[in-house]
Design an enzyme around this catalytic site. Structure first.
Site, PDB file in Angstrom:
ATOM      1  N   ASN A 159      50.985 -19.082  47.098  1.00  0.00           N
ATOM      2  CA  ASN A 159      50.263 -18.664  47.659  1.00  0.00           C
ATOM      3  C   ASN A 159      48.963 -19.929  47.546  1.00  0.00           C
ATOM      4  OD1 ASN A 159      49.811 -16.717  45.859  1.00  0.00           O
ATOM      5  ND2 ASN A 159      48.738 -15.273  46.941  1.00  0.00           N
ATOM      6  N   ILE A 160      47.825 -19.657  48.997  1.00  0.00           N
ATOM      7  CA  ILE A 160      46.819 -20.163  48.830  1.00  0.00           C
ATOM      8  C   ILE A 160      45.789 -19.687  49.834  1.00  0.00           C
ATOM      9  CG2 ILE A 160      46.006 -22.452  49.473  1.00  0.00           C
ATOM     10  CD1 ILE A 160      49.616 -23.758  49.152  1.00  0.00           C
ATOM     11  N   GLU A 214      55.803 -17.855  50.253  1.00  0.00           N
ATOM     12  CA  GLU A 214      57.086 -18.223  50.604  1.00  0.00           C
ATOM     13  C   GLU A 214      56.960 -19.172  52.206  1.00  0.00           C
ATOM     14  OE1 GLU A 214      55.888 -15.113  50.319  1.00  0.00           O
ATOM     15  OE2 GLU A 214      56.927 -13.892  50.898  1.00  0.00           O
TER      16      GLU A 214
HETATM   17  N1  THU Z   1      51.321 -12.776  49.668  1.00  0.00           N
HETATM   18  C1  THU Z   1      52.501 -13.772  49.693  1.00  0.00           C
HETATM   19  O1  THU Z   1      52.058 -14.812  48.975  1.00  0.00           O
HETATM   20  N2  THU Z   1      53.799 -13.423  49.359  1.00  0.00           N
HETATM   21  C2  THU Z   1      53.985 -11.987  49.963  1.00  0.00           C
HETATM   22  O2  THU Z   1      55.320 -12.162  50.316  1.00  0.00           O
HETATM   23  C3  THU Z   1      52.925 -10.923  50.036  1.00  0.00           C
HETATM   24  C4  THU Z   1      51.855 -11.160  50.281  1.00  0.00           C
HETATM   25  C5  THU Z   1      50.227 -13.178  49.683  1.00  0.00           C
HETATM   26  C6  THU Z   1      49.027 -13.191  50.673  1.00  0.00           C
HETATM   27  C7  THU Z   1      48.055 -13.358  49.939  1.00  0.00           C
HETATM   28  O3  THU Z   1      47.411 -14.600  49.376  1.00  0.00           O
HETATM   29  C8  THU Z   1      48.171 -12.484  48.957  1.00  0.00           C
HETATM   30  O4  THU Z   1      49.809 -12.181  48.324  1.00  0.00           O
HETATM   31  C9  THU Z   1      47.525 -10.807  48.748  1.00  0.00           C
HETATM   32  O5  THU Z   1      48.300 -10.267  49.710  1.00  0.00           O
END
Ligand code: THU
Length: 137
Positions: free
Chosen positions: A44-45, A57
């Protein structure tokens, strides 16, 4: 223990270390496998303006699609703050992106706690009656 998903699980946990998440503190890693066996890792970024943030994802999917790959087998996902304590199911937006490129009847989502502790679910169970390309035909 070695399992069928050993490699993608390791890569999802490894990608999680690259998470850029200074705002939520929630680090997520993913690893997507295409039908040829190639793997695409993502994290996640986040962004100071919040809405431009991207989930792990989707990072993995967009990496693969931008390289011309559009057929996928499964994705492993691991998320947590300091450590992974619980399963991290994909958000609704990511489920919809999966729906665009994957057959919901066969695409597998591997929810990861540790290398040996994981759950396998099908996209159709996380996104029942999902709207996709076929609905536009
Ligand atoms: N996030 C993801 O990258 N994938 C997920 O399946 C759930 C949430 C991230 C988004 C945000 O950067 C952080 O997790 C908190 O929601």
């Amino acid at each position: 223990m070695d399992n069928n998903y050993s490699k993608i699980i390791k890569m999802a946990l490894e990608a999680r270390k690259n998470s850029y998440s200074p705002y939520s503190g929630f680090k997520v890693g993913a690893c997507l496998k295409d039908i040829y066996g190639n793997l695409y890792a993502g994290c996640n970024i986040e962004n100071a303006a919040y809405s431009p943030s991207n989930c792990a994802e989707r990072t993995a999917f967009f990496k693969a699609v931008s390289e011309g790959i559009k057929e996928f087998e499964c994705i492993a996902i691991a998320g947590g703050t300091a450590e992974v304590k619980d399963y991290c199911p994909p958000c609704g937006v990511c489920r919809q992106v999966m729906m665009e490129f994957c057959n919901p009847e066969t695409f597998k989502i591997i929810l990861v706690k540790t290398e040996d502790t994981y759950r396998e679910v099908l996209l159709k169970d996380l996104l029942p009656e999902g709207f996709g390309r076929l609905n536009l035909e």
